[in-house]
Write a protein that holds these residues in place. Structure first.
Motif, short mmCIF file in Angstrom:
data_model
loop_
_atom_site.label_atom_id
_atom_site.label_comp_id
_atom_site.label_asym_id
_atom_site.label_seq_id
_atom_site.Cartn_x
_atom_site.Cartn_y
_atom_site.Cartn_z
N PHE A 36 9.39 -45.95 7.46
CA PHE A 36 8.04 -45.69 7.40
C PHE A 36 7.51 -45.94 6.06
O PHE A 36 6.75 -46.57 5.87
CB PHE A 36 7.70 -44.37 8.04
N VAL A 37 8.24 -45.41 4.96
CA VAL A 37 7.70 -45.38 3.63
C VAL A 37 7.78 -46.74 3.23
O VAL A 37 6.80 -47.58 2.62
CB VAL A 37 8.42 -44.46 2.80
N ALA A 38 8.85 -47.50 3.53
CA ALA A 38 9.13 -48.88 2.94
C ALA A 38 8.14 -49.83 3.64
O ALA A 38 7.75 -50.97 3.08
CB ALA A 38 10.57 -49.39 2.95
N GLY A 39 7.74 -49.74 5.03
CA GLY A 39 7.07 -50.91 5.65
C GLY A 39 5.81 -50.44 6.03
O GLY A 39 5.09 -51.20 6.52
N THR A 40 5.11 -49.25 5.33
CA THR A 40 3.75 -49.23 5.59
C THR A 40 2.90 -48.94 4.31
O THR A 40 3.02 -48.16 3.32
CB THR A 40 3.51 -47.71 6.27
N LYS A 41 2.15 -49.87 4.00
CA LYS A 41 1.25 -49.94 2.87
C LYS A 41 -0.23 -49.33 3.30
O LYS A 41 -0.85 -48.70 2.44
CB LYS A 41 0.92 -51.53 2.62
N THR A 42 -0.87 -49.52 4.40
CA THR A 42 -2.12 -48.91 4.86
C THR A 42 -2.06 -48.72 6.37
O THR A 42 -1.05 -48.94 6.94
CB THR A 42 -3.12 -50.26 4.69
N ALA A 43 -2.88 -47.64 6.68
CA ALA A 43 -2.84 -47.04 7.84
C ALA A 43 -4.19 -46.26 8.25
O ALA A 43 -4.92 -46.13 7.09
CB ALA A 43 -1.72 -46.13 8.13
N ARG A 44 -4.35 -46.42 9.40
CA ARG A 44 -5.87 -45.44 9.84
C ARG A 44 -5.58 -44.97 11.17
O ARG A 44 -4.59 -45.31 11.93
CB ARG A 44 -6.99 -46.41 9.60
N GLY A 45 -6.25 -43.85 11.40
CA GLY A 45 -6.09 -43.03 12.74
C GLY A 45 -6.83 -42.02 12.79
O GLY A 45 -7.87 -41.90 11.95
N GLU A 46 -6.44 -40.95 13.64
CA GLU A 46 -6.97 -39.53 13.74
C GLU A 46 -6.30 -38.46 13.76
O GLU A 46 -5.08 -38.75 13.88
CB GLU A 46 -7.69 -39.66 15.03
N PHE A 47 -6.59 -37.33 13.40
CA PHE A 47 -5.87 -36.09 13.06
C PHE A 47 -6.53 -35.02 13.73
O PHE A 47 -7.85 -34.89 13.75
CB PHE A 47 -5.49 -36.01 11.66
N SER A 48 -5.81 -34.01 13.89
CA SER A 48 -6.34 -32.47 14.25
C SER A 48 -5.36 -31.72 13.61
O SER A 48 -4.12 -31.89 13.17
CB SER A 48 -6.03 -32.22 15.60
N GLN A 49 -5.97 -30.32 13.03
CA GLN A 49 -5.50 -29.65 12.10
C GLN A 49 -5.75 -28.10 12.56
O GLN A 49 -6.86 -27.52 12.78
CB GLN A 49 -6.02 -29.86 10.97
N ARG A 50 -4.86 -27.40 12.66
CA ARG A 50 -4.98 -25.75 12.75
C ARG A 50 -4.27 -25.06 11.86
O ARG A 50 -3.31 -25.66 10.95
CB ARG A 50 -4.29 -25.47 14.30
N LEU A 51 -4.83 -23.82 11.37
CA LEU A 51 -3.98 -22.83 10.47
C LEU A 51 -3.85 -21.86 11.14
O LEU A 51 -4.27 -21.01 11.97
CB LEU A 51 -5.46 -22.75 9.38
N VAL A 52 -2.39 -21.38 10.77
CA VAL A 52 -1.87 -20.31 11.36
C VAL A 52 -1.73 -19.24 10.47
O VAL A 52 -0.85 -19.35 9.39
CB VAL A 52 -0.28 -20.69 12.15
N LYS A 53 -2.02 -17.88 10.65
CA LYS A 53 -2.13 -17.02 9.54
C LYS A 53 -1.37 -15.70 10.31
O LYS A 53 -1.45 -15.46 11.34
CB LYS A 53 -3.62 -16.54 9.02
N ASN A 54 -0.69 -15.06 9.34
CA ASN A 54 0.06 -13.76 9.82
C ASN A 54 -1.02 -12.64 9.63
O ASN A 54 -1.38 -12.21 8.49
CB ASN A 54 1.30 -13.46 8.68
N ASP A 55 -1.38 -11.99 10.59
CA ASP A 55 -2.42 -11.10 10.68
C ASP A 55 -1.72 -9.61 11.15
O ASP A 55 -1.55 -9.30 12.36
CB ASP A 55 -3.50 -11.39 11.50
#
Length: 214
Positions: A36-55
């Motif tokens: 992946f690192v050797a063969g990918t110079k540019t990219a685009r896409g979508e992401f989702s993100q969550r944060l898990v906290k210890n409560d």
């Protein structure tokens, strides 16, 4: 700077991933990732993100933040949070711009070597990742082959980074910080090596925005 803003910004120096070689579907994570690192110079896409906290011993998961990304390695990227509120992070290879739409405020920082041992280096940095990270395979989970990246530097925000790969694609990341929090990211709709001119990553502050240099 609010606690929520700091948390979002830290995770935001991240970033997302792109397609590698489909033939590596059954390969170990480290082999897939190196391709992946050797063969990918540019990219685009979508992401989702969550944060898990210890409560107090209980895991508390935040609502998902979603957005889009594009990058041109090394050091150029656009990472946009669209929901639940809009924030724009952009790097032109020399400076990082953080634009908060609600505050109409831009924070500017020198990029310098900041990407070196950060999660962002995995996607936006140079090909020399093993200079800054110790990488090893950690097996299959959730239908993905997982790679563990441990920063060699001692003064980084994240203690450990997990990268889940499927069919040569980094499909997920888990970022564990020194406070016991885990940031979970997943990536979809990748386009590998689209034409992204350098001019696309030049940031112009919106009219009337307050600009702060750090």
């Amino acid at each position: 700077m609010t606690k929520a803003f700091r948390s979002k910004h830290t995770v935001s120096l991240l970033v997302a991933a792109a397609l590698a070689l489909p033939a590596l579907a059954q390969a170990a994570a480290l082999d897939q990732f190196r391709s992946f690192v050797a063969g990918t110079k540019t990219a685009r896409g979508e992401f989702s993100q969550r944060l898990v906290k210890n409560d107090n011993g209980n895991a508390r998961v935040s609502n998902a933040s979603t957005g889009t990304f594009e990058f041109s390695r090394p050091g150029k990227f656009i990472w946009i949070y669209k929901k639940p509120y809009e924030q724009h992070l952009q790097a032109d290879g020399e400076k990082l711009y953080i634009y908060d739409k609600d505050l109409n405020q831009v924070t500017v920082r020198k990029l310098g070597n900041a990407l070196g041992s950060s999660p962002a280096a995995i996607l936006f940095g140079s090909n020399d990742l093993e200079k800054n990270f110790t990488l090893k395979d950690v097996g299959e989970r959730d239908g993905m082959e997982w790679l563990q990246a441990t920063p060699k530097a001692k003064d980084t925000t994240f203690e450990q980074i997990g990268i889940g790969l499927r069919d040569g694609v980094p499909a997920a990341m888990e970022l564990r910080d020194s406070f016991g929090q885990v940031s979970l990211l997943s990536f979809t709709k990748f386009e590998r090596n689209p034409a992204l001119p350098d001019s696309q990553f030049r940031f112009t502050p919106p009219k009337g925005a307050d600009v702060f240099e750090q």
